[in-house]
Design a protein around this motif. Structure first.
Motif, PDB file in Angstrom:
ATOM      1  N   LYS A  79      14.499   2.746  51.771  1.00 30.73           N
ATOM      2  CA  LYS A  79      15.962   2.807  52.172  1.00 30.73           C
ATOM      3  C   LYS A  79      16.452   3.841  51.426  1.00 30.73           C
ATOM      4  O   LYS A  79      16.629   4.255  50.226  1.00 30.73           O
ATOM      5  N   ILE A  80      16.215   5.208  51.984  1.00 28.23           N
ATOM      6  CA  ILE A  80      16.964   6.712  51.553  1.00 28.23           C
ATOM      7  C   ILE A  80      18.919   6.584  51.695  1.00 28.23           C
ATOM      8  O   ILE A  80      18.827   6.042  53.180  1.00 28.23           O
ATOM      9  N   GLY A  81      19.258   6.918  50.695  1.00 24.09           N
ATOM     10  CA  GLY A  81      20.776   6.985  50.533  1.00 24.09           C
ATOM     11  C   GLY A  81      21.013   8.607  50.876  1.00 24.09           C
ATOM     12  O   GLY A  81      20.625   9.246  50.069  1.00 24.09           O
ATOM     13  N   LEU A  82      21.635   9.179  51.695  1.00 15.51           N
ATOM     14  CA  LEU A  82      21.789   9.657  51.601  1.00 15.51           C
ATOM     15  C   LEU A  82      23.697  10.354  50.970  1.00 15.51           C
ATOM     16  O   LEU A  82      24.541   9.882  51.516  1.00 15.51           O
ATOM     17  N   ALA A  83      23.928  11.132  49.879  1.00 13.30           N
ATOM     18  CA  ALA A  83      25.424  11.057  50.094  1.00 13.30           C
ATOM     19  C   ALA A  83      25.740  12.636  49.978  1.00 13.30           C
ATOM     20  O   ALA A  83      25.610  13.545  49.550  1.00 13.30           O
ATOM     21  N   PHE A  84      26.158  12.441  51.244  1.00 11.62           N
ATOM     22  CA  PHE A  84      27.040  14.449  51.648  1.00 11.62           C
ATOM     23  C   PHE A  84      27.914  14.585  51.448  1.00 11.62           C
ATOM     24  O   PHE A  84      28.821  14.046  52.051  1.00 11.62           O
ATOM     25  N   CYS A  85      27.850  15.990  51.750  1.00  7.58           N
ATOM     26  CA  CYS A  85      28.774  16.797  51.674  1.00  7.58           C
ATOM     27  C   CYS A  85      29.403  16.425  53.698  1.00  7.58           C
ATOM     28  O   CYS A  85      29.215  17.325  53.820  1.00  7.58           O
ATOM     29  N   LEU A  86      30.850  16.606  53.687  1.00 11.08           N
ATOM     30  CA  LEU A  86      31.389  17.194  54.989  1.00 11.08           C
ATOM     31  C   LEU A  86      31.104  18.976  55.814  1.00 11.08           C
ATOM     32  O   LEU A  86      30.689  18.898  56.547  1.00 11.08           O
ATOM     33  N   GLY A  87      31.124  19.601  54.226  1.00 12.88           N
ATOM     34  CA  GLY A  87      30.269  21.354  54.974  1.00 12.88           C
ATOM     35  C   GLY A  87      28.830  21.088  55.545  1.00 12.88           C
ATOM     36  O   GLY A  87      28.763  22.029  55.190  1.00 12.88           O
ATOM     37  N   LEU A  88      28.222  20.045  54.917  1.00  9.28           N
ATOM     38  CA  LEU A  88      26.840  20.131  55.398  1.00  9.28           C
ATOM     39  C   LEU A  88      26.252  19.101  55.722  1.00  9.28           C
ATOM     40  O   LEU A  88      25.365  18.624  55.682  1.00  9.28           O
ATOM     41  N   ALA A  89      27.423  18.995  56.477  1.00  7.88           N
ATOM     42  CA  ALA A  89      26.634  17.417  57.601  1.00  7.88           C
ATOM     43  C   ALA A  89      25.849  18.029  58.458  1.00  7.88           C
ATOM     44  O   ALA A  89      25.207  17.472  58.757  1.00  7.88           O
ATOM     45  N   ARG A  90      25.402  19.413  59.361  1.00  7.99           N
ATOM     46  CA  ARG A  90      24.877  19.964  59.959  1.00  7.99           C
ATOM     47  C   ARG A  90      23.673  19.597  59.186  1.00  7.99           C
ATOM     48  O   ARG A  90      22.314  18.802  59.968  1.00  7.99           O
ATOM     49  N   GLU A  91      23.723  20.210  58.134  1.00  8.69           N
ATOM     50  CA  GLU A  91      22.098  20.109  57.220  1.00  8.69           C
ATOM     51  C   GLU A  91      21.144  18.555  56.955  1.00  8.69           C
ATOM     52  O   GLU A  91      20.403  18.365  57.242  1.00  8.69           O
ATOM     53  N   THR A  92      22.385  18.233  56.999  1.00  9.32           N
ATOM     54  CA  THR A  92      22.520  15.855  56.800  1.00  9.32           C
ATOM     55  C   THR A  92      21.926  15.418  57.409  1.00  9.32           C
ATOM     56  O   THR A  92      21.007  14.908  57.579  1.00  9.32           O
ATOM     57  N   ARG A  93      22.128  15.812  58.652  1.00  3.40           N
ATOM     58  CA  ARG A  93      21.989  15.071  59.904  1.00  3.40           C
ATOM     59  C   ARG A  93      20.499  15.693  60.175  1.00  3.40           C
ATOM     60  O   ARG A  93      19.759  14.643  60.845  1.00  3.40           O
ATOM     61  N   ASN A  97      17.285  13.080  59.893  1.00  5.45           N
ATOM     62  CA  ASN A  97      16.213  13.333  61.378  1.00  5.45           C
ATOM     63  C   ASN A  97      14.870  13.006  60.454  1.00  5.45           C
ATOM     64  O   ASN A  97      13.526  12.893  61.294  1.00  5.45           O
ATOM     65  N   ILE A  98      14.791  13.895  59.627  1.00  2.00           N
ATOM     66  CA  ILE A  98      12.980  14.068  58.927  1.00  2.00           C
ATOM     67  C   ILE A  98      13.020  12.899  58.433  1.00  2.00           C
ATOM     68  O   ILE A  98      11.485  13.088  58.965  1.00  2.00           O
ATOM     69  N   LEU A  99      13.718  12.595  57.827  1.00  2.00           N
ATOM     70  CA  LEU A  99      13.823  11.223  56.939  1.00  2.00           C
ATOM     71  C   LEU A  99      13.081  10.202  57.571  1.00  2.00           C
ATOM     72  O   LEU A  99      12.037   9.925  57.990  1.00  2.00           O
ATOM     73  N   GLU A 100      13.651  10.436  58.670  1.00  6.13           N
ATOM     74  CA  GLU A 100      13.998   8.738  59.933  1.00  6.13           C
ATOM     75  C   GLU A 100      12.525   9.283  60.523  1.00  6.13           C
ATOM     76  O   GLU A 100      11.791   8.363  61.034  1.00  6.13           O
ATOM     77  N   HIS A 101      12.258  10.720  60.911  1.00 10.58           N
ATOM     78  CA  HIS A 101      10.682  10.972  61.790  1.00 10.58           C
ATOM     79  C   HIS A 101       9.777  10.558  60.647  1.00 10.58           C
ATOM     80  O   HIS A 101       8.560   9.742  61.120  1.00 10.58           O
ATOM     81  N   HIS A 102       9.902  10.224  59.496  1.00 15.14           N
ATOM     82  CA  HIS A 102       8.948   9.997  58.816  1.00 15.14           C
ATOM     83  C   HIS A 102       8.696   8.387  58.258  1.00 15.14           C
ATOM     84  O   HIS A 102       8.252   8.277  56.988  1.00 15.14           O
ATOM     85  N   ASP A 103       9.672   7.639  59.473  1.00 19.64           N
ATOM     86  CA  ASP A 103       9.683   6.260  59.147  1.00 19.64           C
ATOM     87  C   ASP A 103      10.342   5.954  57.318  1.00 19.64           C
ATOM     88  O   ASP A 103      10.663   3.966  57.302  1.00 19.64           O
ATOM     89  N   PHE A 104      10.939   6.949  57.505  1.00 24.41           N
ATOM     90  CA  PHE A 104      12.216   6.159  56.131  1.00 24.41           C
ATOM     91  C   PHE A 104      13.247   5.160  57.268  1.00 24.41           C
ATOM     92  O   PHE A 104      13.932   6.146  58.206  1.00 24.41           O
ATOM     93  N   GLU A 105      14.037   4.776  56.450  1.00 25.91           N
ATOM     94  CA  GLU A 105      15.397   3.807  57.161  1.00 25.91           C
ATOM     95  C   GLU A 105      16.742   4.722  56.144  1.00 25.91           C
ATOM     96  O   GLU A 105      16.266   4.978  54.696  1.00 25.91           O
TER      97      GLU A 105
END
Length: 209
Positions: A79-93, A97-105
């Motif tokens: 289970k991976i947590g992402l603490a991210f900035c609104l200004g980098l919402a697109r990058e975080t999304r 997606n990449i993490l989920e592709h590699h079967d992480f929650e």
């Protein structure tokens, strides 16, 4: 006072501890012994061991994103947590997606969570980015508490402002790594300022002296 940044000998990097400055962290035997004992603790050993494997396997051929994925897998983090900035919402999304592709929650929490106004911490209108308005503050403590509530195995910081990253790291309970940091002037490449410190940015960073 330790001053490794100004040491040109760096004997420690070759295991030649006698080649060092007179005042050197290598001479602090009690502290180094304490550090060695801490590496033997289960969680610390797992992180240090797998970090060394990722360093070797990824050296010069893996991106930071790939290294985070490999490190998390080797450590058994799911289970991976992402603490991210609104200004980098697109990058975080994209990263999620990449993490989920590699079967992480993945659990991702935005900096503006809670919708708290800057007035709450006493910020006056003249100190707001947009002036006289109900400007929403970043809430890194909230990010940390929400990720702790979800019992993440590993947390990744992406684009938090200076100080906000300090608070999220202060309160996060699970191990932390960083994918990217905020630098609006250099396109989030803060080392660019260092590379130009003796050139175009010299006056900006050192002033007129």
């Amino acid at each position: 006072m330790y001053n490794c940044a100004k040491c040109v000998l760096q004997g420690c990097s070759k295991g030649e501890l006698e080649k060092s400055l007179p005042v050197c962290p290598n001479d602090s035997s009690q502290i180094q012994e304490q550090a060695k004992k801490l590496y033997l603790e289960e969680e610390n050993h797992k992180i240090a061991y797998n970090a060394a494997l990722v360093e070797a396997h990824g050296y010069g051929n893996m991106t930071r994103v790939e290294e985070i994925i490999l490190f998390a897998k080797k450590c058994g983090y799911h289970k991976i947590g992402l603490a991210f900035c609104l200004g980098l919402a697109r990058e975080t999304r994209e990263f999620q997606n990449i993490l989920e592709h590699h079967d992480f929650e993945v659990v991702s929490v935005l900096c503006k969570n809670g919708g708290l106004r800057k007035d709450f911490i006493g910020i006056k209108d003249e100190d707001k980015i947009q002036g006289d308005c109900d400007e929403i503050m970043c809430n890194p403590i909230g990010q940390a508490l929400l990720l702790n509530d979800q019992k993440t195995d590993l947390n990744v910081i992406l684009g938090l402002c200076v100080g906000h990253d300090t608070l999220v790291m202060k309160y996060l309970e699970a191990p932390i790594t960083t994918l990217g940091v905020k630098d609006r002037v250099t396109g989030h490449n803060p080392l660019a300022a260092i590379y130009m410190a003796q050139g175009y940015y010299k006056k900006k960073l050192y002033g007129d002296k």
